[in-house]
Scaffold this motif. Structure first.
Motif, short mmCIF file in Angstrom:
data_model
loop_
_atom_site.label_atom_id
_atom_site.label_comp_id
_atom_site.label_asym_id
_atom_site.label_seq_id
_atom_site.Cartn_x
_atom_site.Cartn_y
_atom_site.Cartn_z
N HIS A 1 7.04 -5.24 -3.03
CA HIS A 1 8.18 -5.08 -3.94
C HIS A 1 7.93 -3.89 -4.88
O HIS A 1 8.84 -3.06 -5.10
N VAL A 2 6.71 -3.80 -5.43
CA VAL A 2 6.39 -2.67 -6.30
C VAL A 2 6.43 -1.36 -5.52
O VAL A 2 6.94 -0.35 -6.00
N MET A 3 5.93 -1.39 -4.29
CA MET A 3 5.95 -0.19 -3.47
C MET A 3 7.38 0.28 -3.21
O MET A 3 7.67 1.48 -3.22
N ALA A 4 8.26 -0.66 -3.00
CA ALA A 4 9.67 -0.31 -2.78
C ALA A 4 10.26 0.36 -4.03
O ALA A 4 11.04 1.32 -3.93
N GLU A 5 9.87 -0.14 -5.20
CA GLU A 5 10.35 0.47 -6.45
C GLU A 5 9.80 1.89 -6.61
O GLU A 5 10.52 2.81 -7.01
N LEU A 6 8.51 2.06 -6.29
CA LEU A 6 7.90 3.39 -6.39
C LEU A 6 8.54 4.36 -5.40
O LEU A 6 8.73 5.55 -5.70
N GLU A 7 8.90 3.84 -4.23
CA GLU A 7 9.55 4.68 -3.23
C GLU A 7 10.95 5.07 -3.69
O GLU A 7 11.38 6.21 -3.51
N GLU A 8 11.63 4.14 -4.30
CA GLU A 8 12.97 4.43 -4.81
C GLU A 8 12.92 5.48 -5.91
O GLU A 8 13.84 6.28 -6.07
N MET A 9 11.83 5.52 -6.66
CA MET A 9 11.66 6.51 -7.73
C MET A 9 11.21 7.87 -7.19
O MET A 9 11.09 8.83 -7.95
N GLY A 10 10.94 7.94 -5.90
CA GLY A 10 10.54 9.21 -5.30
C GLY A 10 9.07 9.54 -5.48
O GLY A 10 8.67 10.70 -5.30
N LEU A 11 8.25 8.53 -5.82
CA LEU A 11 6.83 8.78 -6.05
C LEU A 11 5.99 8.61 -4.79
O LEU A 11 4.90 9.20 -4.69
N ILE A 12 6.47 7.82 -3.86
CA ILE A 12 5.78 7.63 -2.58
C ILE A 12 6.83 7.63 -1.49
O ILE A 12 8.04 7.52 -1.75
N ILE A 13 6.35 7.77 -0.25
CA ILE A 13 7.26 7.76 0.89
C ILE A 13 6.57 7.07 2.05
O ILE A 13 5.33 7.08 2.15
N SER A 14 7.36 6.48 2.93
CA SER A 14 6.81 5.80 4.10
C SER A 14 7.03 6.67 5.33
O SER A 14 8.18 6.90 5.72
N PRO A 15 5.95 7.20 5.93
CA PRO A 15 6.10 8.00 7.15
C PRO A 15 6.73 7.16 8.26
O PRO A 15 6.57 5.94 8.31
N HIS A 16 7.44 7.82 9.16
CA HIS A 16 8.15 7.10 10.21
C HIS A 16 7.21 6.33 11.12
O HIS A 16 7.57 5.29 11.68
N THR A 17 5.99 6.83 11.27
CA THR A 17 5.07 6.23 12.24
C THR A 17 4.16 5.17 11.64
O THR A 17 3.26 4.68 12.31
N SER A 18 4.37 4.82 10.37
CA SER A 18 3.44 3.89 9.74
C SER A 18 4.16 3.00 8.75
O SER A 18 5.15 3.39 8.13
N ALA A 19 3.62 1.78 8.59
CA ALA A 19 4.17 0.88 7.58
C ALA A 19 3.60 1.18 6.21
O ALA A 19 4.10 0.67 5.20
N GLY A 20 2.54 2.00 6.15
CA GLY A 20 1.95 2.36 4.87
C GLY A 20 2.72 3.46 4.17
O GLY A 20 3.69 4.01 4.70
N ARG A 21 2.29 3.78 2.94
CA ARG A 21 2.95 4.82 2.16
C ARG A 21 1.98 5.95 1.83
O ARG A 21 0.76 5.75 1.79
N VAL A 22 2.56 7.11 1.56
CA VAL A 22 1.79 8.27 1.11
C VAL A 22 2.49 8.83 -0.13
O VAL A 22 3.70 8.65 -0.30
N PRO A 23 1.76 9.51 -1.01
CA PRO A 23 2.38 10.05 -2.22
C PRO A 23 3.24 11.28 -1.92
O PRO A 23 2.97 12.04 -0.99
#
Length: 340
Positions: A44-66
């Protein structure tokens, strides 16, 4: 603003990603963050960080990168700087003892590349090309003079001269008075064109000093890229983040070759105090979109004369790179200010 939980997770994610270059998943964050949160809460926190544009989820992975914005948040608010090891400080101190400013610049560029494994860049003591309102010569030590220019718009520029002989304060004042009286309002490049004949008519005690100052103006008409010294560009070939896109890599090396955009960026860095960090597109240089540039100005007797730094991937160990750049700038400043 991020709450403490989000800050901890973002910091942990970026540190992990910098360390191994792999997208970071919620399970890894749960183990490393020290927070007693369920995987669902972390997602849930990761989704919020992604919505803020601080992280992104690459298409090939369930993980996130900054993202670049995430790195900026990390550098400005979450970064813990590591003290530089004594052995690295000693290596810098030993390597930054050349017997001329020109060799000092080359040594600084090489050491920055060697210690960071990125490209080391140094803007040499700037060359004057702007029209000046006032000029002054300040004796630093034997055969070392600081040329101080006040431009028409009030900007102060400082340039190091190393004439063939020493000059007294009286001689320096006479030379400055001559330029201020006859050539105020012009750039030294223009003065160089007009003054060749007049130099021969001046008394010999200041003509060679004037010639040295005017030579700065003459050199300012050359390719400005000559003002940037770069070492270790080839080290970037070994960095997967940059080398996996050959087109982007070719464009990056073209930037190193032509240097004009680097010159602009390093000149921009002169106006700041201490270390400055340009992440991705913040540099204003399109080909550096996947890079970070860490810079710091160096000084002579408290006056800024140039800039140095490193160019590397955005996924760099900022906590180590920043003190290397900072201490290198301080040591170069000290060496140039006390060089006899």
């Amino acid at each position: 603003m991020l709450n403490d939980r989000a800050q901890r997770l973002l910091k942990t994610l970026i540190e992990r990603y910098i360390a191994d270059g792999q997208p970071v998943g919620s399970r890894t964050l749960s183990m490393l963050s020290g927070l007693e949160l369920s995987s669902a809460s972390i997602r849930h926190v990761m989704a919020e960080l992604e919505e803020m544009g601080l992280i992104i989820s690459p298409h090939t992975s369930a993980g996130r990168v900054p993202t670049a914005r995430g790195y900026r948040m990390f550098v400005d608010n979450l970064l813990t700087i590591s003290p530089l090891q004594d052995s690295l400080v000693s290596q810098l101190e030993t390597g930054l003892r050349p017997d001329s400013p020109q060799r000092m610049v080359q040594a600084a560029s090489s050491l920055l590349s060697e210690l960071t494994h990125f490209a080391g860049v140094v803007l040499t003591p700037q060359r004057p090309d702007a029209a000046f309102r006032q000029i002054e010569f300040l004796r630093l030590s034997e055969k070392r003079i600081l040329l101080i220019l006040v431009t028409l718009d009030g900007d102060v520029q400082n340039h190091l001269l190393t004439p063939e002989r020493d000059y007294s304060s009286t001689e320096l004042t006479r030379a400055a008075n001559f330029l201020n009286t006859h050539y105020a309002g012009l750039g030294l490049a223009t003065v160089a064109e007009r003054m060749t004949a007049e130099l021969a008519q001046l008394h010999s005690d200041i003509s060679s000093l004037m010639a040295a100052a005017i030579e700065l103006g003459r050199r300012s008409q050359l390719d400005p890229a000559e003002s940037v010294v770069i070492s270790g560009e080839a080290k970037l070939l070994q960095i997967t983040d940059l080398s996996d896109d050959l087109t982007r890599l070719r464009e990056l090396f073209a930037t190193f070759e032509h240097k004009t955009e680097l010159l602009r960026l390093l000149n921009q860095s002169r106006s700041g105090q201490g270390v400055r960090i340009f992440i991705g597109e913040e540099s204003g240089v399109t080909t550096l979109g996947e890079c970070s540039v860490v810079t710091a100005p160096y000084l002579i007797d408290g006056l800024v004369v140039g800039t140095l730094g490193v160019v590397g991937p955005t996924r760099m160990a900022y906590e180590k790179i920043i003190p290397i750049v900072d201490i290198t700038a301080r040591l170069v400043s000290s060496a140039l200010s006390h060089h006899e």
